[in-house]
Each structure stands twice: as C-alpha cells, then as structure tokens.
Design a protein around this motif. Structure first.
Motif, short mmCIF file in Angstrom:
data_model
loop_
_atom_site.label_atom_id
_atom_site.label_comp_id
_atom_site.label_asym_id
_atom_site.label_seq_id
_atom_site.Cartn_x
_atom_site.Cartn_y
_atom_site.Cartn_z
N ASN A 140 35.43 46.58 38.14
CA ASN A 140 34.86 47.31 39.28
C ASN A 140 33.34 47.19 39.36
OD1 ASN A 140 37.46 48.41 39.98
ND2 ASN A 140 37.24 49.80 38.23
N SER A 141 32.77 46.26 38.62
CA SER A 141 31.32 46.10 38.59
C SER A 141 30.77 45.84 39.99
CB SER A 141 30.94 44.93 37.67
OG SER A 141 29.56 44.66 37.74
N LYS A 147 31.78 40.92 40.83
CA LYS A 147 31.92 41.47 42.19
C LYS A 147 32.34 40.37 43.17
CE LYS A 147 29.21 43.88 45.77
NZ LYS A 147 29.19 42.80 46.80
N TYR A 148 31.72 39.21 43.06
CA TYR A 148 32.07 38.11 43.97
C TYR A 148 33.52 37.68 43.78
CZ TYR A 148 32.21 33.49 46.08
OH TYR A 148 32.57 32.40 46.84
N LYS A 153 38.21 36.03 45.35
CA LYS A 153 39.22 35.26 44.62
C LYS A 153 40.42 36.15 44.33
CE LYS A 153 36.30 31.82 44.37
NZ LYS A 153 36.48 30.55 45.15
N ASN A 154 41.51 35.52 43.89
CA ASN A 154 42.72 36.31 43.62
C ASN A 154 42.87 36.71 42.15
OD1 ASN A 154 43.48 33.93 42.39
ND2 ASN A 154 45.26 33.55 43.69
N HIS A 155 41.84 36.43 41.34
CA HIS A 155 41.85 36.88 39.95
C HIS A 155 40.43 36.80 39.41
CE1 HIS A 155 41.74 32.56 39.33
NE2 HIS A 155 41.45 32.76 38.05
N PRO A 157 38.79 35.65 35.97
CA PRO A 157 38.99 35.08 34.63
C PRO A 157 38.03 35.67 33.61
CG PRO A 157 37.88 33.51 36.07
CD PRO A 157 38.27 34.66 36.93
N ALA A 158 38.35 35.48 32.34
CA ALA A 158 37.56 36.08 31.26
C ALA A 158 36.12 35.59 31.28
CB ALA A 158 38.21 35.77 29.91
N TRP A 159 35.92 34.31 31.59
CA TRP A 159 34.56 33.77 31.55
C TRP A 159 33.69 34.31 32.68
CZ3 TRP A 159 38.91 30.75 32.46
CH2 TRP A 159 39.05 30.22 33.75
N ILE A 160 34.30 34.97 33.65
CA ILE A 160 33.56 35.68 34.70
C ILE A 160 33.38 37.15 34.32
CG2 ILE A 160 33.61 36.44 37.10
CD1 ILE A 160 32.97 33.47 36.73
N LEU A 161 34.46 37.80 33.94
CA LEU A 161 34.41 39.23 33.61
C LEU A 161 33.43 39.51 32.49
CD1 LEU A 161 35.99 41.95 34.32
CD2 LEU A 161 37.17 41.56 32.16
#
Length: 332
Positions: A140-141, A147-148, A153-155, A157-161
């Motif tokens: 929920n950042s 946020k983007y 996107k529909n998911h 991934p860990a490297w984004i979160l």
C-alpha cells in the motif's frame, strides 16, 4: 506559574556567551559561530564533541585551556565527512541485500501471496505472522516503484516491493528465512547466483553474516539520525571465533587485544567492506583514502585527524587493515 526547567531556552548570543565566559571556549568570530550553531545544531556540534576537549570528569563542563570553537568544528567536519562516505555505501549494500533477498524468494513466484507465503519461512520465535504482515503492508506504499506497479500491473514482484522496504524490515525478514534460503542469500552476496548451488556454507559464515547485518543496521540508523559516528557502538557484536575461522590473519587477534573490531566503528567499516559489491569495495577504499589524505595533508588538520583515528579505534593504518581482511577472507 512557570516551571524551573533544567534546560531553558537560550538565544544563540546567550549560548555563545555561556560557552565563552562560563565554559572557557575561545570564539574568535561570534557571527560565524552563530551560523554554524544554526547550520550544524548546538547539540550536534557542542554536546556531540565536547567530550574530546574537557577533562574526564563527567560533571566537568569547562573546556581545556586554549580550546577553540574551530577545534570542535573541525572534529565535527572530519566525523561528518566520514559519515557521508559510509552512509552512501551502506545504502548501496542495502540495495544489493534487498536484491539478493528478492532473487532468492522469487523462486517461489512473482506475486506477494507466492513469495511471502508463510510456508517459506520459519516460526521458531512465533513472530512470523507479524513480520510477514509488515512486509505485505508495503503493497500500500504511496511511493514508486510499488505504487506504480500496484496501479498499472497485475502483480508486485519481490524485486519491486522490497525497494520500498526499510533495511530493518529486510534484516528481520532474513531472520525468519528457512536455512536453505539463508544460504542462497549468502551465496548471492558473494556472486554465487545459481539457486541450485549446493556449495557448502559454514556455520561460522552464517553467523558472521547474521551479526554483520545487525551491526550495519545499527550504524545505518545512527547515521541516518545525524548522530555522531565516532564512539558509537552496535548493540550486536561479531563473534570472535567466527572471525578467526574466516580470516586467515593475525589482525583479528591484534584487534581483539586492543579491544576493537567486534562492535565498534572499525567493525562496522570492515563488515561493510567485506559484504559490499566488488565495484563498490574499490570505490569505498578510494574515498576513504581521499578522506584521510585530505586531512593529513596540512599541518592545521593533521594532528586532529590523527587524534580522531586513534580515539575511534581506527588508527592511521585502518585502510591497509581493511585490504588485509579482504585478501585473507575465505568463503567457506
């Protein structure tokens, strides 16, 4: 009815008068001194470094004879310049640590409910659910890139979160990884990225990385809050037998005899140096050399940098010692 507070408000002029008249601090340019008290803060500049210029009596507030305002300012600058260097490379290490964590956990899938599934983590301390909830809340950042991805996107991934996770959150998540995944993360930190690798990792290296992460986290938080770097120590310590096992050098014993190298500034710099990336390692070494040379190059600052290095437990040869540790480190 007003209270008689211990620390009533004082104007900058009043503070300088107290320093000069009551506490024996020489101030040659009061207008310039006022600017620095505002720019650096009274607490950070005066309270932060006064211990180097007063007697060992804890109740003594009188500066030693001929102590100048500029003496405190120079100590502050030396410390702050080193802090800026180390904080930059701590953030770079934080990035590679997060990337290693994401790389390992992504083997389970690219959506949050896959790579953060409770089955992939241990629950020996009973904190697994709370830890995972805090990581999942990052979804929920309000900041990119999470946020983007959430909006487009529909998911996620860990490297984004993990980009939006705090370092403390990531070290806590690491603490509940299953042993095999911890080993994979350690291998990644040393450029062994084959997730099927079965290269053995000693219990000593596992403990070293665990404790190093805590030391780096403690110093990172101290630097982020603008506190004095010198004389700060981590709440965690690097295990001496682990160091002896991993580093084939007498330097470990020399440091131990001197009471240094387990949770102090040298310990922090050395663990950061060992765990940061190869390119960053070279750049960190060069910036530390430039920092030391800059202050040793003039008679006005050479004595002060020498005192700083000795009082923090680094010593004038600490960069050579970092290189020695790197050359003697054995991945095993």
């Amino acid at each position: 009815m007003s209270e008689n507070y211990d620390k009533p408000f004082k104007t900058f002029d009043e503070r300088l008068r107290i320093l000069s008249v009551e506490r024996n601090l020489k101030i040659e340019d009061t207008e310039l001194a006022k600017k620095f008290l505002l720019d650096r803060s009274y607490y950070g500049l005066i309270n932060g470094f006064k211990s180097d210029f007063v007697s060992n009596d804890v109740n003594n507030e009188i500066f030693n004879e001929n102590t100048n305002f500029n003496d405190l300012l120079l100590q502050f600058q030396i410390d702050n310049d080193l802090k800026n260097i180390l904080f930059k490379y701590t953030l770079l290490f934080e990035t590679r640590f997060k990337e290693s964590m994401a790389y390992v956990l992504s083997r389970y899938g690219v959506s949050i409910d896959e790579y953060l599934a409770p089955d992939h983590f241990t629950n020996r301390t009973g904190r697994r659910g709370k830890i995972l909830d805090h990581i999942q809340d990052i979804e929920n950042s309000k900041n990119d890139p999470t946020k983007y991805y959430r909006e487009n996107k529909n998911h996620i991934p860990a490297w984004i979160l993990f980009n939006n996770a705090m370092f403390g959150q990531m070290t806590t998540l690491y603490s509940i990884l299953k042993p095999t995944d911890k080993e994979s993360v350690i291998r990644c930190l040393f450029y062994i990225t084959d997730l099927e690798s079965n290269q053995l990792i000693s219990e000593q290296l596992k403990l070293y990385v665990k404790e190093a992460l805590q030391v780096i986290r403690d110093f990172r938080n101290d630097m982020a809050h603008g506190s004095r770097l010198s004389h700060f120590t981590s709440r965690s310590s690097i295990n001496y037998p682990c160091q002896k096992y991993l580093f084939d050098t007498d330097l470990i014993d020399t440091r131990k005899t001197a009471g240094s190298g387990t949770n102090d500034l040298f310990c922090f710099i050395s663990t950061l140096f060992i765990l940061c990336g190869d390119y960053d390692k070279g750049m960190l070494r060069n910036e530390l050399i430039d920092w030391q040379n800059r202050y040793e190059s003039t008679p006005e600052t050479k004595e002060t940098i020498s005192y700083y290095l000795d009082s923090t437990g680094l010593n004038v040869n600490f960069i050579s010692e970092l290189i020695e540790l790197q050359n003697c480190f054995e991945f095993k």
